[in-house]
Design a protein around this motif. Structure first.
Motif, PDB file in Angstrom:
ATOM      1  N   GLU A 177     -72.389  -1.895 -81.155  1.00  0.00           N
ATOM      2  CA  GLU A 177     -72.450  -1.237 -82.466  1.00  0.00           C
ATOM      3  C   GLU A 177     -72.894  -2.215 -83.546  1.00  0.00           C
ATOM      4  O   GLU A 177     -73.690  -1.864 -84.422  1.00  0.00           O
ATOM      5  N   ALA A 178     -72.381  -3.441 -83.493  1.00  0.00           N
ATOM      6  CA  ALA A 178     -72.759  -4.451 -84.476  1.00  0.00           C
ATOM      7  C   ALA A 178     -74.234  -4.800 -84.351  1.00  0.00           C
ATOM      8  O   ALA A 178     -74.928  -4.963 -85.361  1.00  0.00           O
ATOM      9  N   GLU A 179     -74.735  -4.907 -83.127  1.00  0.00           N
ATOM     10  CA  GLU A 179     -76.161  -5.188 -82.923  1.00  0.00           C
ATOM     11  C   GLU A 179     -77.011  -4.076 -83.527  1.00  0.00           C
ATOM     12  O   GLU A 179     -77.965  -4.329 -84.259  1.00  0.00           O
ATOM     13  N   ARG A 180     -76.666  -2.823 -83.228  1.00  0.00           N
ATOM     14  CA  ARG A 180     -77.424  -1.678 -83.753  1.00  0.00           C
ATOM     15  C   ARG A 180     -77.342  -1.623 -85.281  1.00  0.00           C
ATOM     16  O   ARG A 180     -78.358  -1.448 -85.965  1.00  0.00           O
ATOM     17  N   ALA A 181     -76.150  -1.835 -85.832  1.00  0.00           N
ATOM     18  CA  ALA A 181     -75.986  -1.808 -87.286  1.00  0.00           C
ATOM     19  C   ALA A 181     -76.782  -2.925 -87.948  1.00  0.00           C
ATOM     20  O   ALA A 181     -77.423  -2.715 -88.988  1.00  0.00           O
ATOM     21  N   PHE A 182     -76.765  -4.127 -87.368  1.00  0.00           N
ATOM     22  CA  PHE A 182     -77.476  -5.263 -87.933  1.00  0.00           C
ATOM     23  C   PHE A 182     -78.982  -5.042 -87.884  1.00  0.00           C
ATOM     24  O   PHE A 182     -79.698  -5.304 -88.847  1.00  0.00           O
TER      25      PHE A 182
END
Length: 96
Positions: A64-69
């Motif tokens: 999720e953090a990768e996608r959000a970033f």
């Protein structure tokens, strides 16, 4: 303060953004299907422009953090705060 919207390239999720009368250092371009919206900034001592809109990854999984970033970067958001949890691994994948 007035508000505007920054639309991310992840299927239309929008984040509120403060409209600033100060000069804007960057411009967010979400994708070819959305409009361009400036990311407001604060002018710090020495003339450095600091974005007033950032991404906080607290509580996200690494994926999720990768996608959000990735979405934040594509929208012109350059300020990211992360915690020493699993979300840092998602950010690290983007930065490699």
């Amino acid at each position: 303060l007035a508000t505007s919207t920054v639309t991310l390239a992840n299927g239309g999720v929008a984040l509120p953004a403060l409209a600033s009368p100060a000069p804007v250092a960057s411009t967010a371009t979400a994708n070819r299907n959305t409009r361009t919206t400036p990311i407001p900034t604060w002018r710090l001592a020495g003339g450095v422009e600091f974005p007033t809109l950032g991404l906080n990854t607290a509580g996200l999984t690494a994926d999720e953090a990768e996608r959000a970033f990735r979405n934040a970067l594509s929208a012109g958001i350059s300020h990211v705060e992360f915690h020493p949890g699993v979300e840092r691994d998602g950010l690290a994948r983007v930065l490699q």
